[in-house]
Design an enzyme around this catalytic site. Structure first.
Site, PDB file in Angstrom:
ATOM      1  N   LYS A   9     -47.506  35.608  33.975  1.00  0.00           N
ATOM      2  CA  LYS A   9     -46.950  34.365  34.521  1.00  0.00           C
ATOM      3  C   LYS A   9     -47.226  33.172  33.585  1.00  0.00           C
ATOM      4  CE  LYS A   9     -47.281  35.975  39.285  1.00  0.00           C
ATOM      5  NZ  LYS A   9     -47.622  35.611  40.680  1.00  0.00           N
ATOM      6  N   TYR A  49     -37.589  36.267  43.585  1.00  0.00           N
ATOM      7  CA  TYR A  49     -38.511  36.187  44.723  1.00  0.00           C
ATOM      8  C   TYR A  49     -37.765  36.019  46.051  1.00  0.00           C
ATOM      9  CZ  TYR A  49     -42.826  35.961  41.908  1.00  0.00           C
ATOM     10  OH  TYR A  49     -43.894  36.251  41.094  1.00  0.00           O
ATOM     11  N   ASN A 112     -51.916  33.203  39.591  1.00  0.00           N
ATOM     12  CA  ASN A 112     -52.742  34.412  39.582  1.00  0.00           C
ATOM     13  C   ASN A 112     -52.411  35.325  38.401  1.00  0.00           C
ATOM     14  OD1 ASN A 112     -50.305  35.318  40.543  1.00  0.00           O
ATOM     15  ND2 ASN A 112     -51.103  36.282  42.381  1.00  0.00           N
ATOM     16  N   HIS A 115     -47.906  39.459  37.765  1.00  0.00           N
ATOM     17  CA  HIS A 115     -47.170  40.032  38.896  1.00  0.00           C
ATOM     18  C   HIS A 115     -46.962  41.509  38.612  1.00  0.00           C
ATOM     19  CE1 HIS A 115     -43.979  40.760  41.836  1.00  0.00           C
ATOM     20  NE2 HIS A 115     -43.382  41.437  40.864  1.00  0.00           N
ATOM     21  N   GLU A 126     -36.652  45.128  40.427  1.00  0.00           N
ATOM     22  CA  GLU A 126     -37.252  44.135  39.528  1.00  0.00           C
ATOM     23  C   GLU A 126     -37.024  44.482  38.053  1.00  0.00           C
ATOM     24  OE1 GLU A 126     -41.327  43.583  40.752  1.00  0.00           O
ATOM     25  OE2 GLU A 126     -40.725  42.623  42.631  1.00  0.00           O
TER      26      GLU A 126
HETATM   27  P1  CMP Z   1     -46.788  37.808  43.229  1.00  0.00           P
HETATM   28  O1  CMP Z   1     -47.410  39.151  43.094  1.00  0.00           O
HETATM   29  O2  CMP Z   1     -46.009  37.310  42.064  1.00  0.00           O
HETATM   30  O3  CMP Z   1     -45.850  37.781  44.538  1.00  0.00           O
HETATM   31  C1  CMP Z   1     -45.560  36.584  45.227  1.00  0.00           C
HETATM   32  C2  CMP Z   1     -46.361  35.425  44.742  1.00  0.00           C
HETATM   33  O4  CMP Z   1     -46.412  34.315  45.597  1.00  0.00           O
HETATM   34  C3  CMP Z   1     -47.808  35.850  44.603  1.00  0.00           C
HETATM   35  O5  CMP Z   1     -47.957  36.757  43.524  1.00  0.00           O
HETATM   36  C4  CMP Z   1     -48.491  34.507  44.442  1.00  0.00           C
HETATM   37  O6  CMP Z   1     -48.443  34.053  43.091  1.00  0.00           O
HETATM   38  C5  CMP Z   1     -47.578  33.568  45.254  1.00  0.00           C
HETATM   39  N1  CMP Z   1     -48.213  33.049  46.465  1.00  0.00           N
HETATM   40  C6  CMP Z   1     -48.490  31.760  46.682  1.00  0.00           C
HETATM   41  N2  CMP Z   1     -49.042  31.593  47.886  1.00  0.00           N
HETATM   42  C7  CMP Z   1     -49.134  32.803  48.460  1.00  0.00           C
HETATM   43  C8  CMP Z   1     -49.624  33.268  49.710  1.00  0.00           C
HETATM   44  N3  CMP Z   1     -50.137  32.463  50.621  1.00  0.00           N
HETATM   45  N4  CMP Z   1     -49.548  34.597  49.953  1.00  0.00           N
HETATM   46  C9  CMP Z   1     -49.004  35.444  49.029  1.00  0.00           C
HETATM   47  N5  CMP Z   1     -48.519  35.038  47.833  1.00  0.00           N
HETATM   48  C10 CMP Z   1     -48.593  33.732  47.543  1.00  0.00           C
END
Ligand code: CMP
Length: 138
Positions: A9, A49, A112, A115, A126
């Site tokens: 990311k 998303y 984070n 992904h 994806e």
């Molecule tokens: P990702 O695995 O990319 O899938 C969805 C993304 O939404 C997740 O990682 C996080 O980066 C983001 N996100 C932000 N807030 C939340 C939340 N409360 N719960 C889950 N995903 C979140």
């Protein structure tokens, strides 16, 4: 053999963690079979998303994912979907296990670092979202 989509990311790219993520993949015998750096448009991020479109974090997530370049990769290996998810750690870095990418580097539930697809069907969607068959080494 299984395939999954990985994204480093914008926070991972801007913090210089591309090499660190790929090192962990290779140390764990996960093969990178396609890779490119892109910056998503808002429409691309919203489409990627789309499953989260009704979640309160959708606008913030798509804004973050378009805020800078990302590295998208196709990974291949036995049980690679689960294996890569184990390497990443829990979405919420506070709940991530020791030694995982998110535990070591994430700063926020949104920022984070990485992904990874969560199931076979999502992986197929994806991977197809970012790569055509000529871009994937088999
Ligand atoms: P990702 O695995 O990319 O899938 C969805 C993304 O939404 C997740 O990682 C996080 O980066 C983001 N996100 C932000 N807030 C939340 C939340 N409360 N719960 C889950 N995903 C979140």
């Amino acid at each position: 053999m299984e395939r999954t989509l990985s994204i480093i990311k914008p926070d991972g790219v801007s913090r210089g963690l591309i090499g660190e993520v790929i090192k962990r993949l290779e140390e764990n015998h996960i093969k990178v079979i396609a890779m490119k750096m892109i910056q998503m448009t808002p429409k691309q991020a919203q489409g990627f998303y789309a499953v989260h479109k009704d979640r309160p974090f959708f606008n913030s997530l798509t804004a973050f994912m378009t805020s800078g370049p990302v590295v998208v990769m196709v990974l291949e290996g036995k049980n690679v979907i689960l294996k890569y998810r184990d390497l990443m750690g829990a979405t919420n870095y506070k709940e991530a296990a020791e030694g995982t990418i998110r535990k070591d580097f994430a700063t926020d539930i949104e920022k984070n670092i990485v992904h990874g697809s969560d199931a076979t069907e999502t992986a197929a969607f994806e991977i197809g979202y970012f790569f055509n068959s000529f871009e994937i080494m088999s």
